[in-house]
Design a protein around this motif. Structure first.
Motif, mmCIF file in Angstrom:
data_model
loop_
_atom_site.group_PDB
_atom_site.id
_atom_site.type_symbol
_atom_site.label_atom_id
_atom_site.label_comp_id
_atom_site.label_asym_id
_atom_site.label_seq_id
_atom_site.Cartn_x
_atom_site.Cartn_y
_atom_site.Cartn_z
ATOM 1 N N MET A 1 -8.066 -32.005 8.497
ATOM 2 C CA MET A 1 -8.012 -33.010 7.176
ATOM 3 C C MET A 1 -6.912 -32.063 6.119
ATOM 4 S SD MET A 1 -10.326 -35.093 6.953
ATOM 5 C CE MET A 1 -10.523 -35.584 5.188
ATOM 6 N N ASP A 2 -6.591 -30.863 6.522
ATOM 7 C CA ASP A 2 -5.511 -30.353 5.766
ATOM 8 C C ASP A 2 -4.113 -31.089 5.929
ATOM 9 O OD1 ASP A 2 -7.594 -28.659 6.279
ATOM 10 O OD2 ASP A 2 -6.482 -26.787 5.772
ATOM 11 N N ARG A 3 -3.872 -31.607 7.028
ATOM 12 C CA ARG A 3 -2.694 -32.209 7.197
ATOM 13 C C ARG A 3 -2.403 -33.455 6.355
ATOM 14 N NH1 ARG A 3 0.471 -29.685 11.114
ATOM 15 N NH2 ARG A 3 -0.541 -28.208 12.294
ATOM 16 N N LEU A 4 -3.294 -33.876 5.770
ATOM 17 C CA LEU A 4 -3.335 -35.122 5.205
ATOM 18 C C LEU A 4 -3.050 -34.901 3.647
ATOM 19 C CD1 LEU A 4 -6.656 -37.063 6.214
ATOM 20 C CD2 LEU A 4 -4.368 -37.543 7.020
ATOM 21 N N LEU A 5 -3.016 -33.582 3.130
ATOM 22 C CA LEU A 5 -2.738 -33.414 1.853
ATOM 23 C C LEU A 5 -1.455 -33.974 1.267
ATOM 24 C CD1 LEU A 5 -4.106 -29.911 1.254
ATOM 25 C CD2 LEU A 5 -4.767 -31.816 0.181
ATOM 26 N N PRO A 6 -0.398 -33.817 2.150
ATOM 27 C CA PRO A 6 1.034 -34.153 1.684
ATOM 28 C C PRO A 6 0.925 -35.768 1.395
ATOM 29 C CG PRO A 6 1.208 -32.793 3.539
ATOM 30 C CD PRO A 6 -0.167 -33.129 3.386
ATOM 31 N N LEU A 7 0.192 -36.346 2.118
ATOM 32 C CA LEU A 7 0.203 -38.057 2.072
ATOM 33 C C LEU A 7 -0.281 -38.280 0.360
ATOM 34 C CD1 LEU A 7 -1.531 -39.260 5.338
ATOM 35 C CD2 LEU A 7 0.878 -38.925 4.660
ATOM 36 N N LEU A 8 -0.996 -37.445 -0.281
ATOM 37 C CA LEU A 8 -1.337 -37.997 -1.570
ATOM 38 C C LEU A 8 -0.046 -37.887 -2.641
ATOM 39 C CD1 LEU A 8 -4.035 -35.484 -2.434
ATOM 40 C CD2 LEU A 8 -4.397 -37.854 -2.226
ATOM 41 N N VAL A 9 1.022 -37.421 -1.970
ATOM 42 C CA VAL A 9 2.527 -37.540 -2.632
ATOM 43 C C VAL A 9 3.015 -38.602 -1.987
ATOM 44 C CG1 VAL A 9 4.548 -36.317 -3.434
ATOM 45 C CG2 VAL A 9 2.391 -35.205 -3.498
ATOM 46 N N ALA A 10 3.366 -38.396 -0.639
ATOM 47 C CA ALA A 10 4.209 -39.226 0.269
ATOM 48 C C ALA A 10 3.825 -40.733 0.372
ATOM 49 C CB ALA A 10 4.077 -38.863 1.685
ATOM 50 N N VAL A 11 2.621 -41.311 0.110
ATOM 51 C CA VAL A 11 2.206 -42.684 0.178
ATOM 52 C C VAL A 11 2.776 -43.342 -0.890
ATOM 53 C CG1 VAL A 11 0.295 -44.148 0.128
ATOM 54 C CG2 VAL A 11 0.171 -42.390 2.061
ATOM 55 N N PRO A 12 2.505 -42.885 -2.534
ATOM 56 C CA PRO A 12 2.957 -43.503 -3.407
ATOM 57 C C PRO A 12 4.369 -43.488 -3.576
ATOM 58 C CG PRO A 12 1.753 -41.502 -4.188
ATOM 59 C CD PRO A 12 1.678 -41.632 -2.633
ATOM 60 N N LEU A 13 4.972 -42.508 -2.993
ATOM 61 C CA LEU A 13 6.602 -42.354 -3.132
ATOM 62 C C LEU A 13 7.139 -43.472 -2.369
ATOM 63 C CD1 LEU A 13 7.675 -38.618 -3.299
ATOM 64 C CD2 LEU A 13 7.809 -40.126 -5.161
ATOM 65 N N LEU A 14 6.584 -43.347 -0.989
ATOM 66 C CA LEU A 14 6.857 -44.490 -0.070
ATOM 67 C C LEU A 14 6.831 -45.765 -0.740
ATOM 68 C CD1 LEU A 14 8.104 -45.176 2.736
ATOM 69 C CD2 LEU A 14 5.867 -44.931 3.639
ATOM 70 N N GLY A 15 5.449 -45.988 -1.067
ATOM 71 C CA GLY A 15 5.363 -47.460 -1.693
ATOM 72 C C GLY A 15 6.324 -48.036 -2.849
ATOM 73 N N ALA A 16 6.704 -46.816 -3.640
ATOM 74 C CA ALA A 16 7.742 -47.075 -4.435
ATOM 75 C C ALA A 16 9.141 -47.468 -4.030
ATOM 76 C CB ALA A 16 7.775 -45.924 -5.700
ATOM 77 N N ALA A 17 9.378 -46.662 -3.035
ATOM 78 C CA ALA A 17 10.547 -46.938 -2.667
ATOM 79 C C ALA A 17 10.872 -48.261 -1.957
ATOM 80 C CB ALA A 17 10.858 -45.596 -1.491
ATOM 81 N N LEU A 18 9.791 -48.606 -1.260
ATOM 82 C CA LEU A 18 9.682 -49.992 -0.612
ATOM 83 C C LEU A 18 9.918 -51.026 -1.541
ATOM 84 C CD1 LEU A 18 7.010 -49.568 2.228
ATOM 85 C CD2 LEU A 18 9.725 -49.747 2.401
ATOM 86 N N LEU A 19 9.171 -50.716 -2.837
ATOM 87 C CA LEU A 19 9.134 -51.947 -3.828
ATOM 88 C C LEU A 19 10.478 -51.894 -4.452
ATOM 89 C CD1 LEU A 19 5.732 -51.316 -5.674
ATOM 90 C CD2 LEU A 19 6.356 -53.231 -4.554
#
Length: 590
Positions: A1-19
């Motif tokens: 589960m520890d490796r999922l922590l960066p996704l809290l930042v990466a997912v919305p940043l990636l979504g914003a970039a795609l938008l």
């Protein structure tokens, strides 16, 4: 589960970039739906991680793990408070995105993804700040959060008032960021470390060898704290907040008051407990003196200024200042019970305050004003909004079973004595102001105000934020505040929730046994007293006749909110000096 922590930042940043990349080619509904989906996915991830946060997670981004005790990588911490704040950030961002569905005029230059993209970057920055385990990257996320907040505040670029409010916001928070960065530099000079736990150990080791606490440690402590207290809008660093709230779009206000200022208080708790709480840091007595003094001043000034407002968004902004003061007092007593109470208080307050701003936005977009006098009796048909606004006021007062009441009760038990009076009085005054607005605006009670000088700032010249005055309020704008209020109540009524929060906070904090984070007869009685006082104050304000101007003794206090950024900068310097003076005796006396 520890490796999922960066996704809290990466997912919305990636979504914003795609938008941003596809926004010009997407229909508006598709762009806004995509923003909601990305925000919801991040919220689900945060909740899943939160449920698995015992024992706390630790992730070195990119695999840059420490070697021989030395580290250069980015460390993320996934304990209960960090992931709880990330979950709160994500859920409120989702609420703001749903509320703002088709909210504004057509997007500038046809870019349908601009506003949801900005909100997603804001979400990513706030989540990153919550889980950052080293001070420098906390500063990076702090700055990213701030820059996006400036853009969101001045989103209506054609409105000069919005630009001025965003500029004031930017100048004051940038100075706070410079202070934070200088404090981090001093700590790095002393310890050669940036990870918070390693800085704390470095200060303690230096103290053993006779190098602290000294003037360098004191200066770093004051500078770091100033940066965080600016974000928390503590007095006298608070002047930017009412000016920003008065002009920011309603969905942005929901986030600024619902979670961003709370992140400032969270940062104070995290940094002191991890960096400065040891023998090489700031003595507990000095921190308690500084935080309690600042908290009392913040609560008192915020409550007084809240009462003497007729601009509803400014009124709610000053209410946030007052409650920030109560958070700081609860954290400042340095007890596990105080930490537990503040955590619950923040959760309840976030739902209540975001719901109240959502209701204020409905008034603006349905009736074209957020001025209490101009709206007198004009919102009678908005019965559902009236009920929600009244419930929000009672929630601010701490009426059981709201989560604010449970958090306030636990915190009052922790602070004890005369400080309990502060909690009752400040919550009653801020709630009374909200209930006064409810009685005048939605019920038309009391004589119609004729004078223009009763309160400080009029909002009668506001422009609606939607493409025109709404003939019918969309269901999404009704549903969001209703759900937020229901969530604020759930914090207080879900069996065992208080104990769960207390266990999580204490596992991440001092490690002490969690306090009695549950309802007590004493806490219920104080909550009822606050609510009764709020109702009484509102009734007195609505029914009084004769002279209605604010009393003379409030004039100096009201004049401080001058609107001139130079004045606010001067007060920031005064606040930093006072904070240093409060922490000075013990820090340099050891």
């Amino acid at each position: 589960m520890d490796r999922l922590l960066p996704l809290l930042v990466a997912v919305p940043l990636l979504g914003a970039a795609l938008l941003v990349a596809a926004g010009r080619h997407l229909p508006r509904a598709a762009a806004e739906t995509a923003g909601c989906v990305v925000s919801a996915a991040t919220a689900v991830l945060a909740l899943v991680l939160l449920l698995n946060s015992s024992p706390p997670m630790l992730e070195w981004v990119g695999g840059w793990t420490p070697q021989n005790g030395e580290s250069v990588g980015i460390v993320l911490v996934g304990d209960g408070p960090a992931l709880g704040m990330a979950a709160l950030v994500s859920l409120l961002t989702l609420a703001a995105l749903v509320y703002s569905w088709h909210y504004f005029d057509e997007p500038p230059r046809g870019h349908s993804g601009s506003f949801p993209a900005l909100l997603l970057v804001f979400q990513a920055a706030m989540c990153g700040f919550a889980i950052a385990g080293d001070l420098f990257n906390a500063f990076v996320f702090f700055e990213l959060m701030s820059v996006v907040a400036y853009a969101l505040t001045g989103y209506r670029i054609d409105d000069p008032k919005a630009v001025q409010g965003a500029l004031t916001f930017g100048v004051i928070n940038s100075l706070g960021a410079y202070a934070l960065l200088m404090g981090i530099g001093l700590l790095y000079a002393r310890t050669g470390e940036l990870a918070m736990t390693k800085i704390g150990r470095g200060l303690d080791t230096a103290a053993v060898h006779g190098h602290g606490p000294d003037a360098l440690v004191l200066a770093s402590f004051v500078l770091v704290l100033v940066g965080l207290l600016v974000k928390a809008a503590a007095v006298p660093f608070h002047f930017w907040l009412p000016d920003a709230h008065a002009v920011a779009p309603t969905p942005v206000c929901m986030l600024l008051s619902g979670v961003m200022t709370e992140l400032g208080a969270y940062g104070v708790w995290r940094v002191y407990g991890t960096v400065f709480a040891g023998p090489g840091g700031i003595p507990a007595a000095d921190l308690e003196r500084g935080m309690v003094t600042l908290g009392v001043l913040t609560a008192a000034v915020g409550a007084a200024m809240c009462w003497y407002q007729r601009h509803i968004k400014r009124l709610l902004a000053y209410s946030t200042v007052a409650h920030t003061g109560m958070f700081l007092v609860g954290l400042g007593v340095l007890t596990p019970e105080g930490d537990d109470g503040v955590a619950l208080y923040i959760l309840g307050h976030a739902g209540v305050k975001a719901a109240l701003f959502a209701c204020a936005g409905i008034l603006l977009d349905r009736l074209g004003s957020v001025d209490e006098h101009t709206l007198h009796g004009r919102a009678r048909e908005l019965r559902g909004v009236a009920v929600m606004f009244a419930l929000g006021g009672l929630g601010l007062a701490g009426l059981p079973p709201f989560g604010t009441a449970l958090g306030k009760a636990v915190t009052e038990e922790a602070v004890g004595g005369p400080l309990t009076v502060l909690y009752v009085a400040a919550s009653a005054v801020t709630a009374g102001a909200v209930l006064r607005v409810t009685a005048r605006v939605f019920l038309g009670l009391g004589p119609r105000p004729e004078d223009a000088g009763e309160f400080e700032t009029s909002g009668s010249d506001e422009e609606p934020e939607t493409r025109g005055l709404l003939s019918r309020v969309p269901d999404t704008m009704h549903a969001v505040p209703a759900v937020l209020l229901a969530a604020a109540v759930a914090v207080g009524v879900i069996p065992g929730f208080g104990e769960l929060v207390a266990r999580s906070v204490n596992e991440a904090g001092s490690g002490g046994a969690p306090g009695a984070a549950h309802w007590t007869a004493h806490g219920v009685l104080l909550g009822l007293l606050s609510a009764l006082l709020a109702v009484g104050l509102a009734a007195l304000a609505v029914t009084r006749t004769g002279r209605t101007s604010a009393p003379d003794w409030t004039a100096p206090l009201r004049r401080l909110q001058s609107g001139h950024v130079g004045d606010y900068v001067a007060w920031l310097l005064v606040g930093a000096t006072v904070l240093g003076a409060l922490a000075l005796p013990g820090a340099l006396g050891n």
